[in-house]
Design a protein around this motif. Sequence first.
Motif, PDB file in Angstrom:
ATOM      1  N   TRP A  26      12.041  71.502  40.929  1.00 11.64           N
ATOM      2  CA  TRP A  26      10.724  72.137  40.784  1.00 11.64           C
ATOM      3  C   TRP A  26      10.420  73.045  41.958  1.00 11.64           C
ATOM      4  CZ3 TRP A  26       9.152  72.610  36.211  1.00 11.64           C
ATOM      5  CH2 TRP A  26       9.379  71.612  35.260  1.00 11.64           C
ATOM      6  N   GLU A  54      10.084  66.329  25.070  1.00 11.04           N
ATOM      7  CA  GLU A  54       9.670  64.923  25.086  1.00 11.04           C
ATOM      8  C   GLU A  54       9.183  64.477  26.457  1.00 11.04           C
ATOM      9  OE1 GLU A  54      12.993  62.731  23.593  1.00 11.04           O
ATOM     10  OE2 GLU A  54      12.746  63.641  21.623  1.00 11.04           O
ATOM     11  N   ASP A  55       9.889  64.869  27.507  1.00 13.22           N
ATOM     12  CA  ASP A  55       9.467  64.376  28.829  1.00 13.22           C
ATOM     13  C   ASP A  55       8.458  65.296  29.517  1.00 13.22           C
ATOM     14  OD1 ASP A  55      10.880  66.450  29.924  1.00 13.22           O
ATOM     15  OD2 ASP A  55      12.613  65.264  30.485  1.00 13.22           O
ATOM     16  N   GLY A  56       8.010  66.330  28.811  1.00 16.33           N
ATOM     17  CA  GLY A  56       6.959  67.161  29.381  1.00 16.33           C
ATOM     18  C   GLY A  56       7.445  68.318  30.235  1.00 16.33           C
ATOM     19  N   SER A  57       8.744  68.394  30.482  1.00 20.19           N
ATOM     20  CA  SER A  57       9.256  69.477  31.337  1.00 20.19           C
ATOM     21  C   SER A  57       8.941  70.845  30.769  1.00 20.19           C
ATOM     22  CB  SER A  57      10.772  69.387  31.488  1.00 20.19           C
ATOM     23  OG  SER A  57      11.168  68.127  31.865  1.00 20.19           O
ATOM     24  N   ALA A  63       2.881  63.214  30.675  1.00 19.46           N
ATOM     25  CA  ALA A  63       4.331  63.392  30.756  1.00 19.46           C
ATOM     26  C   ALA A  63       4.652  64.075  32.079  1.00 19.46           C
ATOM     27  CB  ALA A  63       4.816  64.238  29.588  1.00 19.46           C
ATOM     28  N   ASP A  64       5.512  63.442  32.865  1.00 20.40           N
ATOM     29  CA  ASP A  64       5.762  63.918  34.218  1.00 20.40           C
ATOM     30  C   ASP A  64       6.856  64.971  34.304  1.00 20.40           C
ATOM     31  OD1 ASP A  64       3.894  62.323  35.644  1.00 20.40           O
ATOM     32  OD2 ASP A  64       5.152  60.588  35.206  1.00 20.40           O
ATOM     33  N   GLY A  65       7.596  65.168  33.214  1.00 19.72           N
ATOM     34  CA  GLY A  65       8.692  66.129  33.279  1.00 19.72           C
ATOM     35  C   GLY A  65       9.820  65.673  34.166  1.00 19.72           C
ATOM     36  N   ILE A  66      10.019  64.346  34.216  1.00 22.44           N
ATOM     37  CA  ILE A  66      11.074  63.797  35.072  1.00 22.44           C
ATOM     38  C   ILE A  66      12.359  63.648  34.276  1.00 22.44           C
ATOM     39  CG2 ILE A  66      11.811  61.719  36.282  1.00 22.44           C
ATOM     40  CD1 ILE A  66       8.868  61.330  37.024  1.00 22.44           C
ATOM     41  N   LYS A  67      13.445  64.105  34.857  1.00 22.57           N
ATOM     42  CA  LYS A  67      14.752  63.947  34.221  1.00 22.57           C
ATOM     43  C   LYS A  67      15.378  62.641  34.699  1.00 22.57           C
ATOM     44  CE  LYS A  67      14.885  67.397  31.634  1.00 22.57           C
ATOM     45  NZ  LYS A  67      14.762  67.094  30.214  1.00 22.57           N
ATOM     46  N   ASP A  73      13.500  68.341  26.794  1.00 20.23           N
ATOM     47  CA  ASP A  73      12.500  68.884  27.709  1.00 20.23           C
ATOM     48  C   ASP A  73      11.097  68.766  27.132  1.00 20.23           C
ATOM     49  OD1 ASP A  73      14.116  69.470  29.760  1.00 20.23           O
ATOM     50  OD2 ASP A  73      14.297  71.607  29.367  1.00 20.23           O
ATOM     51  N   SER A  82       0.243  66.320  33.341  1.00 22.14           N
ATOM     52  CA  SER A  82      -0.305  65.490  32.273  1.00 22.14           C
ATOM     53  C   SER A  82       0.353  64.116  32.299  1.00 22.14           C
ATOM     54  CB  SER A  82      -0.053  66.149  30.923  1.00 22.14           C
ATOM     55  OG  SER A  82       1.317  66.074  30.623  1.00 22.14           O
ATOM     56  N   THR A 117       6.380  71.894  29.049  1.00 21.99           N
ATOM     57  CA  THR A 117       5.011  72.290  29.389  1.00 21.99           C
ATOM     58  C   THR A 117       4.941  72.768  30.838  1.00 21.99           C
ATOM     59  OG1 THR A 117       4.337  70.470  27.978  1.00 21.99           O
ATOM     60  CG2 THR A 117       2.625  71.536  29.242  1.00 21.99           C
ATOM     61  N   LEU A 125      -2.158  77.040  28.624  1.00 25.62           N
ATOM     62  CA  LEU A 125      -1.191  76.588  27.626  1.00 25.62           C
ATOM     63  C   LEU A 125      -1.666  76.883  26.210  1.00 25.62           C
ATOM     64  CD1 LEU A 125      -0.142  73.253  29.266  1.00 25.62           C
ATOM     65  CD2 LEU A 125       1.382  75.123  28.706  1.00 25.62           C
ATOM     66  N   ARG A 141      -5.788  71.947  29.237  1.00 26.03           N
ATOM     67  CA  ARG A 141      -4.687  72.786  28.732  1.00 26.03           C
ATOM     68  C   ARG A 141      -5.138  74.227  28.555  1.00 26.03           C
ATOM     69  NH1 ARG A 141      -0.131  70.259  26.528  1.00 26.03           N
ATOM     70  NH2 ARG A 141       0.218  72.084  25.220  1.00 26.03           N
ATOM     71  N   TYR A 179      -0.317  72.462  36.051  1.00 23.28           N
ATOM     72  CA  TYR A 179      -0.832  71.471  35.107  1.00 23.28           C
ATOM     73  C   TYR A 179      -0.011  70.204  35.258  1.00 23.28           C
ATOM     74  CZ  TYR A 179      -1.752  69.360  30.512  1.00 23.28           C
ATOM     75  OH  TYR A 179      -2.077  68.510  29.503  1.00 23.28           O
TER      76      TYR A 179
END
Lengths: 204, 218
Positions: A87, B73-76, A71-75, B71, A69, B78, A50, A45, A67
């Motif tokens: 993205w 919670e799911d890491g978006s 958490a994938d940042g998936i909706k 956003d 991690s 970051t 970050l 990080r 980066y």
Amino acid sequence: MLNVRDVTCARGGMPVLSGVSFAVPAGHALILRGPNGIGKTTLLRTLAGLQPAISGEVTYPEDQGAYASHADGIKTALTVTENLTFWAEVHGTKLPDTIFDTFDLADLRDRMAGTLSAGQKRRLGLARLGVIGRKVLFLDEPTVSLDGFSVRLFADWLQNTHLAAGGVAVIATHVDLGITARVLELEPFKAAPDAGGGPDEAFL
Amino acid sequence: MIALLLRDLRLAVRAGGGFGLGLAFFLIVVVLVPFGVGPDQALLSRVAPGILWVAALLAALLSLDRIFALDFEDGSLTLLATSPLPLEGVAWMKALAHWITTGLPLTVAAPPLGFLLSLAPEAYLYVFVSLLIGTPALSVIGTFGAALTVGLRRGGLLLSLLVLPLYIPTLIFGAEAVRRGADGLDPFAALLLLGGITAGTFVLLPIATAAVLRINLR
């Protein structure tokens, strides 16, 4: 391409690693090893920008770091394609057609991400790295919940596409990815317990 | 940045996005008030501007905690922070998306609902205009509050406590503009002040929001 000089990084105001120095030339990967809690995530990080390093210097080409991690940042309410397209647009790139085959997502293109299994979500999260076109990747446990086949898919992509194109990757992982990479043990860099904490800028 | 706005709008419309939540709340409050106050038309039309504005305020408050929490919670969040988008721009787009899904529907729904509160005929235009000018400030201030409480469990209540006092100037001048319009007085001073607040928050608060997000993401 990536130069890290004498970096000290802290978690929750307590220094965890100090004096970390390494250089990764273009086309190479570095694997971070160390027991749980040694500060792999904190270091990654810090490298990704970050959180600020307490001291030391991190240099890599501007706007080239990415980066990834746990958490994938998936909706979950978007489809696989919509997730990746988002993205790509954010990073100003185009969605490469090959990306779905590379990460074995071709059959899942139009599925809602919420209906994917944990491993499939992970593949989608990793596919993001292939979409955004960044050269310097900081990967935190990229293979969690992947099966052996998917790990090989990812390792192939990393080796043959990303690194072969002159990219760089710093990976914290406990499994053997099967790629040629230098291994950096973090244990020797563990910060002394009485090392002074950095100022907590949030409260200044 | 437009991609972020479109994604947020798409998420809001799809399942679980909470689109229309604020609008439904607004509708219920405005419909219930006449039952509580009684059928006295003179009284209702006196309190109508205030009721409409307070209801709009609370309705906007309802969906604030979703702005960044999902956003986060799911890491978006970051990933957005390490993307080429400036966080100030992210904050701006989040506020805009919140306004389009909450403030704009409220603005459009308020004049018809004013009928239920026997709003003075002269005031319909000013209800619409004042909400149109004032609700963006509610979204921007709310986005700042959401950034402050991101990552906190059950941060919604704290968020309300932080944000409601900041809503007071908008409420005062918004309701005042409608009231003056209803009384046949000149509402422009109040509308200009309302516009000033909105413009000021739009320029300054995203910077604060981004700074707070950076701290919260550490």
